[in-house]
Design an enzyme around this catalytic site. Structure first.
Site, short mmCIF file in Angstrom:
data_model
loop_
_atom_site.label_atom_id
_atom_site.label_comp_id
_atom_site.label_asym_id
_atom_site.label_seq_id
_atom_site.Cartn_x
_atom_site.Cartn_y
_atom_site.Cartn_z
N GLU A 269 -0.06 -39.12 -7.36
CA GLU A 269 0.56 -39.09 -6.04
C GLU A 269 0.65 -40.51 -5.50
O GLU A 269 -0.30 -41.29 -5.63
CB GLU A 269 -0.27 -38.28 -5.03
N GLU A 323 6.66 -31.03 4.75
CA GLU A 323 6.01 -29.71 4.78
C GLU A 323 5.43 -29.46 6.17
O GLU A 323 4.44 -30.08 6.56
CB GLU A 323 4.93 -29.66 3.70
N LYS A 326 1.45 -28.39 7.00
CA LYS A 326 0.28 -29.17 6.58
C LYS A 326 -0.53 -29.56 7.81
O LYS A 326 0.02 -30.03 8.81
CB LYS A 326 0.72 -30.43 5.83
N GLU A 332 1.09 -36.38 7.87
CA GLU A 332 0.91 -35.42 6.78
C GLU A 332 2.12 -34.52 6.60
O GLU A 332 2.35 -34.00 5.50
CB GLU A 332 -0.33 -34.56 7.05
#
Length: 400
Positions: A269, A323, A326, A332
């Protein structure tokens, strides 16, 4: 007859050179991976996601579970998948029987149609809050690998686990890289497994966090891969022009310190948020676009780190989508290259984007010229070899 034989040899050499150039071209555009997270309630179905990946010519992805809908949708595609064993099932998978059942249920039904190439056992286990998981990790990995061996899948599927950079006690300069003392007991066991199975050590490397916490000390261009003076490791005299390569090499030095310097390291990542809270310094659309643009550019050049310059560093960018579910700070929920509706968060210059998504983007950094150069290089090699064939054929037929 001799002339004809010479012609055949020349044609064979030219054909080999053409294939070599074309393989290099393919490698250049297929090297980058993407993390396909699903912590959202508004994402497109897996079939649409696959169409998006195909349009972007991305052939490697990582998911955070073994979602059967995704594994089914990605069948008979050219996308290689790394799947994940969730942390909460590690304890049960220490049992070889349970591990075999897990592989029979979650992996075997989908291969080889779906190209599962890796199993990530847990996520950031060594640095998580639940320290009991550390004792489960290596036995679970061993059991899962044994199940793959039993089913004849171990040659195709590697077993590893993604690690937070916090596994390191020291990371600067890279040559001082060392693991945290509390991991001294388990880390050799883990690395022994990776070395024996030729699996990579995956690291989640986020220069953004280092910059956010020390923006007054760390140059922004150094973390963004922009041109900058960089730093020189005083022990090795290796020059680093970006933080992420320095982080990766620190991991390699840490492994070498305990006898496992030959294990491959990959980045499972990395990314940069396009939005953040007021105290999240650097989390902007422009910085995210620059960072991921530069990652893509380096990947297309098949770059390695200063310590391993001839070994391409495999990188999975986080993430494909923003997203919305999250938890945590605003950042985030804003690591995605795309919004859930398919529009770009920002344009990295991938040529196919404009044909599959909206062009509404407030930050555009084009990679078009670089992409064209790579493609022209590959096709020019083919064209050049073809001309050689025709010339050779013409010369030798005239002499018959």
């Amino acid at each position: 007859m001799a002339n004809l034989l010479t012609l055949h040899i020349l044609l064979a050499i030219g054909f080999f050179l053409t294939l070599s150039g074309f393989r290099n071209f393919l490698q250049q555009v297929e090297s980058m991976g993407i993390n396909y997270g699903q912590v959202a309630n508004n994402l497109p179905p897996p079939e649409k996601v696959l169409e998006l990946l195909r349009s972007l010519k991305l052939t490697k992805a990582r998911i955070y579970d073994t979602n059967p809908q995704i594994l089914t949708a990605f069948a008979n595609s050219n996308v290689e998948l790394i799947v994940t064993v969730e942390n909460d099932v590690l304890a049960s998978l220490m049992d070889p029987t349970q591990a075999l059942q897990w592989v029979n249920t979650h992996i075997k039904p989908y291969v080889p149609a779906t190209k599962i190439t890796g199993i990530a056992v847990g996520n950031e286990v060594f640095t998580g809050d639940d320290t009991t998981l550390i004792t489960y990790l290596v036995p679970a990995m061993v059991s899962i690998h044994a199940a793959l061996v039993k089913l004849g899948l171990d040659q195709y599927i590697k077993v590893s686990t993604p690690n937070n950079l916090a596994v390191l006690q020291e990371s600067y300069p890279p040559s001082a890289g060392a693991f945290r003392p509390e991991l001294n007991g388990i880390m050799p066991q883990f690395l022994q497994f990776l070395a024996a199975t030729k699996a990579p050590f995956w690291i989640n490397a986020y220069p953004y966090f280092a910059y956010k916490d020390n923006a007054n000390k760390i140059p922004l261009n150094y973390v963004l891969f922009n041109p900058n003076p960089g730093m020189v490791d005083p022990a090795t005299r290796l020059h680093y022009d970006n933080m992420m390569y320095a982080q990766v090499d620190a991991v390699i030095y840490a492994m070498a310190r305990i006898g496992y310097g030959g294990v491959e390291v990959g980045v499972s990542e990395t990314g940069w948020p396009s939005r953040g809270d007021a105290n999240e310094i650097g989390a902007t659309l422009q910085n995210a676009a620059i960072y991921n643009h530069n990652i893509l550019r380096r990947q297309m050049q098949n770059e390695g780190t200063p310590l391993r310059p001839n070994k391409r560093l495999e990188i999975y960018v986080f993430a494909l989508f923003n997203e919305d579910m999250k938890p945590g700070p605003t950042s985030e929920r804003n690591y995605g290259l795309f919004q859930p509706d398919g529009t770009m968060a920002y344009n990295l210059g991938l040529s196919a984007l404009s044909t599959t998504t909206s062009s509404t983007s407030t930050a555009t950094i084009s990679l078009t010229s670089n992409s064209i150069k790579v493609k022209q290089s590959g096709y020019s090699s083919i064209l050049y070899s073809t001309i050689l064939y025709l010339l050779a054929f013409q010369v030798f037929t005239r002499r018959q």
